[in-house]
Design a protein around this motif. Structure first.
Motif, short mmCIF file in Angstrom:
data_model
loop_
_atom_site.label_atom_id
_atom_site.label_comp_id
_atom_site.label_asym_id
_atom_site.label_seq_id
_atom_site.Cartn_x
_atom_site.Cartn_y
_atom_site.Cartn_z
N ARG A 256 -4.38 -9.53 -33.92
CA ARG A 256 -4.49 -10.46 -32.78
C ARG A 256 -3.38 -11.50 -32.81
N ARG B 93 -3.18 -17.31 -44.59
CA ARG B 93 -3.65 -16.99 -45.95
C ARG B 93 -5.17 -16.98 -46.00
N GLU B 94 -5.80 -17.89 -45.26
CA GLU B 94 -7.26 -18.00 -45.28
C GLU B 94 -7.94 -16.89 -44.48
N ASN B 95 -7.22 -16.20 -43.63
CA ASN B 95 -7.79 -15.16 -42.77
C ASN B 95 -7.19 -13.80 -43.09
N ARG B 96 -7.34 -13.37 -44.31
CA ARG B 96 -6.76 -12.09 -44.74
C ARG B 96 -7.61 -10.94 -44.18
N ASP B 97 -7.37 -10.64 -42.90
CA ASP B 97 -8.14 -9.63 -42.19
C ASP B 97 -7.19 -8.92 -41.22
N GLU B 98 -7.18 -7.60 -41.25
CA GLU B 98 -6.25 -6.86 -40.40
C GLU B 98 -6.44 -7.16 -38.92
N ALA B 99 -7.67 -7.27 -38.49
CA ALA B 99 -7.94 -7.55 -37.07
C ALA B 99 -7.39 -8.93 -36.68
N TYR B 100 -7.55 -9.90 -37.57
CA TYR B 100 -7.00 -11.24 -37.31
C TYR B 100 -5.49 -11.16 -37.18
N TYR B 101 -4.84 -10.48 -38.13
CA TYR B 101 -3.38 -10.36 -38.09
C TYR B 101 -2.91 -9.61 -36.85
#
Length: 195
Positions: free
Chosen positions: A17, A7-15
């Motif tokens: 990875r 929830r804290e890392n709402r970023d497509e690149a993070y997801y």
């Protein structure tokens, strides 16, 4: 997978990875040349169910609970759906995914997600016994079984029989197969060499 972190890392690149790493773990389990046994005690949610579905054998304590409940959070558990649908079949998997309700160990066993359900206090002993039983078999036969079982499931019936025949022929040519047949005829325990 930690929902707070996600929830804290709402970023497509993070997801990308995160899910690529999870997929690699699941594929590593599938690609291992030996059987992988899931030991389940407690609650298995979403990726936990995916992990169980990726293993070759799954043994659970009778108190274990299973759910792919992302739907209740506005998330369809898409990556767990891959392993789940290959373990319990498409209709059962979709019903579990779309409802998100928890099921107990007996229901998971009946649906095909589990291989065995044992009393909680016998979980470790049951897995040790199962592991010892598998390890007592020919390493060649075990590796052959692991390598052929998964791939044949997605083939047409004719292609699966062709693929299985080739695996059987290769296995028959192994020294362990000759030893196993000889030991059977001589009414003695085989001595495996792993060749």
């Amino acid at each position: 997978q930690d929902l707070k972190e996600m929830r804290e890392n709402r970023d497509e690149a993070y997801y990308a990875r995160l899910f690529a790493a999870a997929n690699e773990v699941m594929m590593a389990i599938v690609d291992l040349p030996v059987p992988v046994i899931a030991r389940v005690h407690g609650l298995a949610l979403a990726a936990g169910v995916q992990l169980i579905g990726s293993c070759d054998i799954a043994v659970a304590a009778s108190s274990a609970t299973f759910a792919v409940s992302g739907i209740k959070l506005g998330l369809f558990c898409s990556t767990p759906a891959v392993a789940l649908s290959r373990s319990v079949g498409p209709k059962r998997a979709f019903e579990m995914l779309i409802r998100g309700r928890a099921i107990n160990a007996e229901e998971a066993l009946a649906g095909g997600l589990l291989s065995l359900v044992v009393p909680d206090d016998q979980l470790d002993a049951s897995i040790s016994s199962l592991t010892a039983e598998i390890c007592s078999k020919s390493p060649v036969a075990v590796r052959t079984g692991k390598a052929m079982f998964g791939p044949q499931r997605t083939m047409s019936l004719r292609d699966a029989y062709d693929f299985a025949s080739k695996a059987m022929i290769k296995n028959m040519m192994a020294a362990d197969a000759a030893e196993g047949m000889t030991a059977f005829v001589e009414k003695r325990k085989p001595v495996w060499t792993g060749r």
